[in-house]
Structure formats: structure tokens, C-alpha cells
Design a protein around this motif. Structure first.
Motif, short mmCIF file in Angstrom:
data_model
loop_
_atom_site.label_atom_id
_atom_site.label_comp_id
_atom_site.label_asym_id
_atom_site.label_seq_id
_atom_site.Cartn_x
_atom_site.Cartn_y
_atom_site.Cartn_z
N GLN A 307 0.85 -1.18 0.00
CA GLN A 307 0.00 0.00 0.00
C GLN A 307 0.90 1.24 0.00
OE1 GLN A 307 -2.60 0.83 3.41
NE2 GLN A 307 -4.40 0.51 2.13
N ALA A 308 0.40 2.33 -0.60
CA ALA A 308 1.16 3.58 -0.60
C ALA A 308 0.20 4.72 -0.34
CB ALA A 308 1.86 3.79 -1.94
N PHE A 309 0.68 5.72 0.39
CA PHE A 309 -0.19 6.87 0.64
C PHE A 309 -0.46 7.61 -0.65
CE2 PHE A 309 1.46 6.88 5.12
CZ PHE A 309 0.22 6.72 5.71
N ASN A 310 -1.72 8.06 -0.79
CA ASN A 310 -1.97 9.02 -1.85
C ASN A 310 -2.33 10.31 -1.13
OD1 ASN A 310 -4.46 10.37 -2.88
ND2 ASN A 310 -5.41 8.39 -2.43
N PHE A 311 -1.57 11.35 -1.43
CA PHE A 311 -1.77 12.63 -0.74
C PHE A 311 -2.57 13.60 -1.62
CE2 PHE A 311 2.28 11.06 1.20
CZ PHE A 311 1.79 10.88 2.48
N ASP A 312 -3.28 13.04 -2.60
CA ASP A 312 -3.96 13.90 -3.58
C ASP A 312 -5.11 14.70 -2.94
OD1 ASP A 312 -2.22 12.62 -5.23
OD2 ASP A 312 -3.71 11.36 -6.22
N LEU A 313 -5.92 14.03 -2.13
CA LEU A 313 -7.04 14.76 -1.51
C LEU A 313 -6.51 15.80 -0.54
CD1 LEU A 313 -9.93 12.26 -0.61
CD2 LEU A 313 -9.86 13.98 -2.43
N LEU A 314 -5.42 15.45 0.11
CA LEU A 314 -4.81 16.35 1.08
C LEU A 314 -4.34 17.65 0.41
CD1 LEU A 314 -2.12 14.99 3.53
CD2 LEU A 314 -1.65 16.99 2.17
N GLN A 315 -3.97 17.53 -0.87
CA GLN A 315 -3.47 18.71 -1.57
C GLN A 315 -4.54 19.38 -2.44
OE1 GLN A 315 0.91 18.16 -2.84
NE2 GLN A 315 0.13 16.08 -2.72
N ALA A 316 -5.77 18.85 -2.36
CA ALA A 316 -6.83 19.39 -3.22
C ALA A 316 -7.59 20.50 -2.52
CB ALA A 316 -7.79 18.27 -3.58
N ASP A 317 -8.19 21.37 -3.31
CA ASP A 317 -9.12 22.35 -2.76
C ASP A 317 -10.43 21.64 -2.43
OD1 ASP A 317 -7.43 24.46 -2.97
OD2 ASP A 317 -8.21 25.17 -4.89
N PHE A 318 -11.24 22.28 -1.64
CA PHE A 318 -12.56 21.73 -1.32
C PHE A 318 -13.44 21.99 -2.54
CE2 PHE A 318 -16.79 21.81 0.64
CZ PHE A 318 -16.76 20.62 1.34
N ASP A 319 -13.41 21.07 -3.47
CA ASP A 319 -14.01 21.31 -4.77
C ASP A 319 -14.52 19.99 -5.34
OD1 ASP A 319 -13.91 23.21 -7.39
OD2 ASP A 319 -13.30 21.18 -7.93
N ALA A 320 -15.78 19.96 -5.73
CA ALA A 320 -16.40 18.70 -6.18
C ALA A 320 -15.65 18.08 -7.35
CB ALA A 320 -17.85 18.95 -6.56
N GLY A 321 -15.29 18.91 -8.33
CA GLY A 321 -14.62 18.38 -9.53
C GLY A 321 -13.28 17.76 -9.19
N GLU A 322 -12.50 18.48 -8.37
CA GLU A 322 -11.18 17.97 -7.99
C GLU A 322 -11.31 16.66 -7.21
OE1 GLU A 322 -7.68 20.07 -6.26
OE2 GLU A 322 -8.83 21.87 -6.74
N PHE A 323 -12.24 16.65 -6.26
CA PHE A 323 -12.43 15.45 -5.45
C PHE A 323 -12.82 14.26 -6.34
CE2 PHE A 323 -12.75 15.93 -0.65
CZ PHE A 323 -11.97 17.07 -0.60
N ARG A 324 -13.74 14.50 -7.26
CA ARG A 324 -14.22 13.38 -8.06
C ARG A 324 -13.09 12.81 -8.93
NH1 ARG A 324 -19.61 11.75 -11.28
NH2 ARG A 324 -18.58 10.05 -12.37
N GLU A 325 -12.34 13.70 -9.54
CA GLU A 325 -11.25 13.24 -10.42
C GLU A 325 -10.23 12.42 -9.62
OE1 GLU A 325 -7.48 12.97 -12.07
OE2 GLU A 325 -7.77 14.51 -10.52
N ILE A 326 -9.90 12.91 -8.43
CA ILE A 326 -8.90 12.23 -7.59
C ILE A 326 -9.42 10.87 -7.12
CG2 ILE A 326 -7.81 12.33 -5.30
CD1 ILE A 326 -7.52 15.39 -5.80
N ILE A 327 -10.66 10.83 -6.69
CA ILE A 327 -11.21 9.57 -6.20
C ILE A 327 -11.26 8.54 -7.32
CG2 ILE A 327 -13.30 8.47 -5.28
CD1 ILE A 327 -13.82 11.23 -3.82
N ALA A 328 -11.76 8.96 -8.47
CA ALA A 328 -11.90 8.02 -9.59
C ALA A 328 -10.52 7.50 -10.01
CB ALA A 328 -12.60 8.70 -10.75
N ARG A 329 -9.55 8.40 -10.11
CA ARG A 329 -8.21 8.00 -10.57
C ARG A 329 -7.56 7.04 -9.57
NH1 ARG A 329 -3.97 10.92 -9.35
NH2 ARG A 329 -5.08 12.91 -9.35
N ASN A 330 -7.70 7.34 -8.29
CA ASN A 330 -7.05 6.48 -7.30
C ASN A 330 -7.72 5.12 -7.17
OD1 ASN A 330 -4.66 7.73 -5.78
ND2 ASN A 330 -6.06 9.44 -6.13
#
Ligand code: GLC
Length: 568
Positions: A307-330
Motif C-alpha cells: 500500500q502507498a499513501f496518496n496525498f492527492d485529496l490532502l493537496q486538493a481544494d474543497f471542490d467537487a470536480g477535484e475530489f471526483r477526479e482524484i477519487i476516480a483515478r485512485n
């Protein structure tokens, strides 16, 4: 891939033996020196943790990740390790450790130890031996020593910079008193980098992994997992050439950097995997690897750390589009590697998310520091902080995260909605980032202030003495005792969501649902359970269903701005 284990149907002892326990675990990070102090010396300790096991059990977490508890002079909060196979006497003894481990296990909580393989401390017996030994000796070969440049070796071997600021090389004085060689330290000068090309180092770490695994440690968090192996072929490449070659957005995309994310590092982890698999259930590991997104899966492979940490959400703005892209990709990446995703908003290196989300521009920017690491930049506009908004968004983001497949990593104090402490006087700061980088970064002390357990009194119930980092007066408002049993408190929200998560998670599937708005994310999980988050400014209608949990009160049956709800 076994991703359909029905955790909810496993009984306690089955769960303890389940080799997949980590896949959807909620893991609570304890920064031991700031959690709970049993002896009143101002420093949290192992007995303090043991005393709080009932609290951890009631919180509903599956595992504890313990930041370094090894003997250390605390030049970098314990990430400067003097001895990998002992407990810091300031924190307790090995017997205390065993007692804590037994108490956690009896409460059904797994234990993950932080392991720091890239560097030892300068007080480690190996380094002391290297200083006393001559150039070219076996003792120096355990580290990275080089002659300096310039007529008399007075210049460092390269212009590389430490992550904490200043040069990545330090000159030593030879045993005969003359100015001598230089050693490499990617972090503080008290953290000399180990030489992973040396078989002795590799073997010794295998011994350390067995030492803690034999003591009942269930898994490891691997510190700067991407830095161990290095190509130091001379002449050493300059930092200018390095930055010109870095075309990726977050690290090198091709493994060509002399010390970050080299392919050879996976040979090390293949050996570690063999050790992990000697145990039943196999020991787990999670890599802290700030690498290019395309290279993260290598660390998470089942032949590697898993397992490896993904720090993408941690570095994202509180934004629906950013969250969705990050979740789907991960989630897609996890399916590919066979690992499960990891999610994290806060840890001991970044500004707490309840604070980030209260800062202008949505928060992501303020998690960022140099080298893409999430350390608070000096000058973050604390005066523009909206505490109420930050907490509201943090609660919404966390409730969304706890609904995602994969493991959720939580950092002590976030269950209290704790804010970053900005007002630490310079004289009381501890983080080497602050000292090596004066005026550029204020460092990470603000998220490491000892926890408030009581609304008032000595160190807000942290211990019978003071607190090693000063707690502000407003800390009492966030105390455990001030929130315990209080309907709607952040603590009760975490407790409820963590309990529900255990009951509701059956498989690792997630299905996106039409939300009717670009500002609203909606997804369902098997078992008829769904999550809706409103990232926008205005309330929205909710789909039909029983409300299981909500990050804030609903308004006339509508989902208000900055709020998440779980429905069935
Ligand atoms: C990791 C740790 C951080 C530490 C550094 C050096 O990034 O999370 O706290 O300072 O490694 O060990």
C-alpha cells in the motif's frame, strides 16, 4: 484480488487473523509525544497511550499508526532514530510497549509502527563509529561520505539542498582534528542518509522488521520510502540540471533522479515482503512516497509494500470536480495494483484540514510546501481564517472520505475538529524546517501541539505537567471531555461514522450517481448505502432515504452547503 471480504460478518478473532484486515481499515495516527502524558514531564509517552485504549476503542478505529517512539534526541520529532530496536526512555520501556500492544490487541485494534530507513540519527552507534573511523573504512560505508570539492575539499560534493533547507551535505572533523569528508543528509544534518547499497544495512533492517513483528506489530509505515537507493555516480549532477530534467508535476516520471524514487528501491521492498510473509497474517506496510502519480503503484504492489499513501485529496481544494477526479483515478489505480486506496487529509507534516479549509482559495494551496510536501508556508493568511467554515468543510470532507472504499488514515485531534496552532513563539518552535528555513516556512509544530483532553486545567488534561509545545487558550473548546456525549460534536460524528463504516462496508465497489449539480458529489456502495456531498454555496434537494449520518444539520430536508450525508 480478494476484495470482497465481508468485514462486518467476521467475528473478533477472525478479523484478527484476516490477512485483508488493512484493505478498508480506518487507521488512527498517534504522534506519541503529543498524545497523552502519563508522568507529567510534558512529553506524551507509551503508558499515556495505553491509558487511552478505551478512548481509541470507543472511537471505533481499526488500527493505530504510531509515529517514531525510538530513542531520539528529537532533532526531527523522533524521525532521527538512535536505535531502531528500542523505546525512547523518555517515552517508556520495551515492557511498556508490550503492554500497550497487548491492550490495543485486546481492544481489537491493530498496531502499525513507523519505520525510518532512509537515515539514522547522528547519535546512532553506526554514525558515531563512522566519525571515529578513517576515510574509506567499512564504518563510513554505512553512510554516504564523500570528499569535498575545491582545493582543500572545503566545498560540498554537490549543490544539493536538504528538504528542510540549506545544504544536503555536512562536513565532519576527522579523528585527527583536521577538516574532513562530507556526509549526505536529505533532511536535517542530524539525519545522515544510510547507504542502501551496503548489504549490512539491508540485513540489519530485516532484523528490525522481525524484531517488531515478533513483538506483535501488525504493520509498518515506511518513512520516505522513495529515497533509500541512490545513484551517486560522479560527477554528481547539479541541482540546476536536476530541476531542468524534472518535467513531471510531482516528482520525476522516469526514475532518473539520483535519489528520489529510483527503480532499485523495489528490490529492497521485495526482500521486506518476504519477511512480512513469514508471519500469519502477513505484516502489512504503507509507503510514504511523494512520487509522480504514475509511479505510486509500484510501492503498493503485493510483491512490495502493499500500500502507498496518496496525498492527492490532502493537496486538493474543497471542490467537487477535484475530489471526483482524484477519487476516480485512485480507485482505478488501486484496482490495477491490487492494493486498496489510501485516503488522508491530515498528518503530522501538514496543516490540519479544519484550518486549511477555512483559508481562502479552498485549502489545497495551503497544504503545499517545498518539494510538493505539505508544510505550512510562512505567510499563510491566518488572519483571513474562517474557523467555522473550515470545520464545517473538514467534517463534510471526512464523512465523504469515510464512505470511500480503501483505508482511511486519520490524525490524532482531527476527531476533535482541532485547528492548527499558528501562535507558537519562535523560541518554543521545534521543527528543523523552521530553523533551517527561517522566514520561508514556519514548520509543522502547529499540528503537533499536545491534545486537549479536558476543557481546562493543567495542559488541558494532556498530563499532570506542562505541554512540550504551548497549547493556546482556545484549545479547551475542542477538548475530548467537552465533546464526549454531546450530540452533533465532531467527536460524536467521528464515532458514529466509524462505527457505521464498519457495519456498512461489504465490498470495495463504488458507483457514481447522477447528482444533478456540478457542485454535488453522489455515490453509492453495495448494500443500498449512498453518500451525497454538497460542495456548493446553496442547499440542494436530497434523494429519498433514511439519513444514517450527516456532517451538519439538514435544513428543511435539504442538504446545506459544505455538508455530507449518508443515506440508506
Ligand atoms: C517524513 C516524515 C517527516 C520527517 C521526514 C524525515 O516525511 O513524515 O515527519 O520529517 O520524513 O524523516
Amino acid at each position: 484480488m480478494t476484495n470482497t471480504a465481508t468485514l462486518a460478518t467476521l467475528s473478533g478473532s477472525d478479523l484478527a487473523a484476516d490477512p485483508n484486515w488493512w484493505r478498508q481499515a480506518s487507521v488512527y495516527q498517534i504522534y506519541p509525544r503529543s498524545f497523552s502524558d502519563s508522568n507529567g514531564d510534558g512529553l506524551g509517552d507509551i503508558k499515556g497511550i495505553t491509558a487511552k485504549v478505551p478512548y481509541l476503542k470507543e472511537l471505533g478505529i481499526d488500527a493505530v499508526w504510531l509515529s517514531p517512539f525510538y530513542p531520539s534526541a528529537l532533532a526531527d520529532g523522533g524521525y532521527d532514530v538512535d536505535d531502531y530496536r528500542d523505546v525512547d526512555p523518555k517515552l517508556g520501556t520495551l515492557a511498556d510497549f508490550d503492554e500497550m500492544s497487548a491492550a490495543l490487541h485486546a481492544a481489537g485494534i491493530k498496531l502499525i509502527a513507523d519505520i525510518v530507513p532512509n537515515h539514522s540519527s547522528d547519535r546512532h552507534e553506526w554514525f558515531q563509529e563512522a566519525l571515529a573511523a578513517p576515510r574509506g573504512s567499512a564504518a563510513r560505508e554505512r553512510y554516504i561520505f564523500r570528499d569535498g570539492l575545491g582545493e582543500n575539499g572545503e566545498l560540498p560534493p554537490s549543490d544539493w539542498e536538504s528538504v528542510f533547507g540549506g545544504p544536503a551535505w555536512e562536513r565532519i572533523t576527522e579523528p585527527d582534528g583536521t577538516p574532513g569528508q562530507w556526509y549526505m543528509h536529505i533532511f536535517a544534518k542530524e539525519q545522515p542518509d544510510l547507504n542502501w547499497a551496503n548489504r549490512e544495512i539491508r540485513d540489519d533492517f530485516l532484523k528490525t522488521l522481525r524484531f517488531w513483528s515478533d513483538r506483535g506489530v501488525d504493520g509498518f509505515r515506511v518513512d520516505v520510502a522513495h529515497a533509500l537507493t541512490k545513484d551517486l555516480t560522479e560527477p554528481l549532477i547539479s541541482k540546476v540540471e536536476l530541476s531542468a530534467a524534472n518535467t513531471g508535476t510531482d516528482g520525476f516520471p522516469d526514475g532518473s533522479h539520483p535519489f528520489w524514487d529510483r527503480d532499485e528501491v523495489h528490490e529492497v521492498y521485495a526482500e521486506w515482503r518476504e519477511v512480512f510473509n513469514e508471519y500469519n497474517p502477513p505484516r502489512t506496510a504503507v509507503a510514504e512516497a511523494w512520487v509522480h502519480a504514475t509511479r505510486r503503484a509500484r510501492y503498493a504492489s503485493p510483491e512490495g509494500l502493499g500500500q502507498a499513501f496518496n496525498f492527492d485529496l490532502l493537496q486538493a481544494d474543497f471542490d467537487a470536480g477535484e475530489f471526483r477526479e482524484i477519487i476516480a483515478r485512485n480507485l482505478a489505480e488501486a484496482t490495477e495494483s491490487g492494493a486498496s486506496s489510501t485516503w488522508v487529509f491530515s498528518n503530522h507534516d501538514v496543516v490540519r484540514h479544519a484550518t486549511r479549509y477555512g483559508l481562502p482559495q479552498g485549502g489545497g494551496k495551503h497544504a503545499q510546501g517545498q518539494d510538493g510536501k505539505g508544510w505550512l508556508l510562512a505567510g499563510a493568511p491566518v488572519e483571513e481564517l474562517d474557523v467555522e467554515l473550515g470545520l464545517r468543510r473538514a467534517r463534510a470532507a471526512t464523512l465523504l472520505m469515510l464512505a470511500l472504499p480503501g483505508s482511511a488514515y486519520l490524525y490524532q485531534g482531527e476527531e476533535l475538529g482541532l485547528q492548527e496552532v499558528a501562535e507558537i513563539p519562535d523560541a518554543e518552535r521545534q521543527d528543523p524546517t523552521f530553523f533551517r528555513n527561517k522566514g520561508v516556512e514556519i514548520g509543522r509544530d502547529g499540528c503537533r501541539v499536545p491534545l486537549p483532553w479536558a476543557p481546562e486545567g493543567t495542559s488541558f488534561g494532556f498530563g499532570a505537567g506542562g505541554a512540550h509545545l504551548p497549547q493556546p487558550a482556545w484549545f479547551g473548546r475542542y477538548a475530548v471531555a467537552a465533546q464526549d456525549g454531546v450530540e452533533g460534536s465532531t467527536l460524536e460524528l467521528y464515532r458514529k461514522a466509524l462505527k457505521l463504516r464498519r457495519e456498512l462496508q461489504t465490498s470495495e465497489e463504488l458507483q457514481w450517481q447522477e447528482s444533478g449539480s456540478a457542485d454535488v458529489l453522489r455515490f453509492s456502495r453495495p448494500g443500498g448505502w449512498q453518500t451525497v456531498t454538497n460542495f456548493g454555496d446553496a442547499p440542494v434537494d436530497l434523494p429519498a432515504g433514511e439519513v444514517l449520518a450527516s456532517s451538519g444539520p439538514l435544513e428543511d430536508g435539504q442538504l446545506p452547503a459544505n455538508t455530507t450525508v449518508w443515506l440508506r
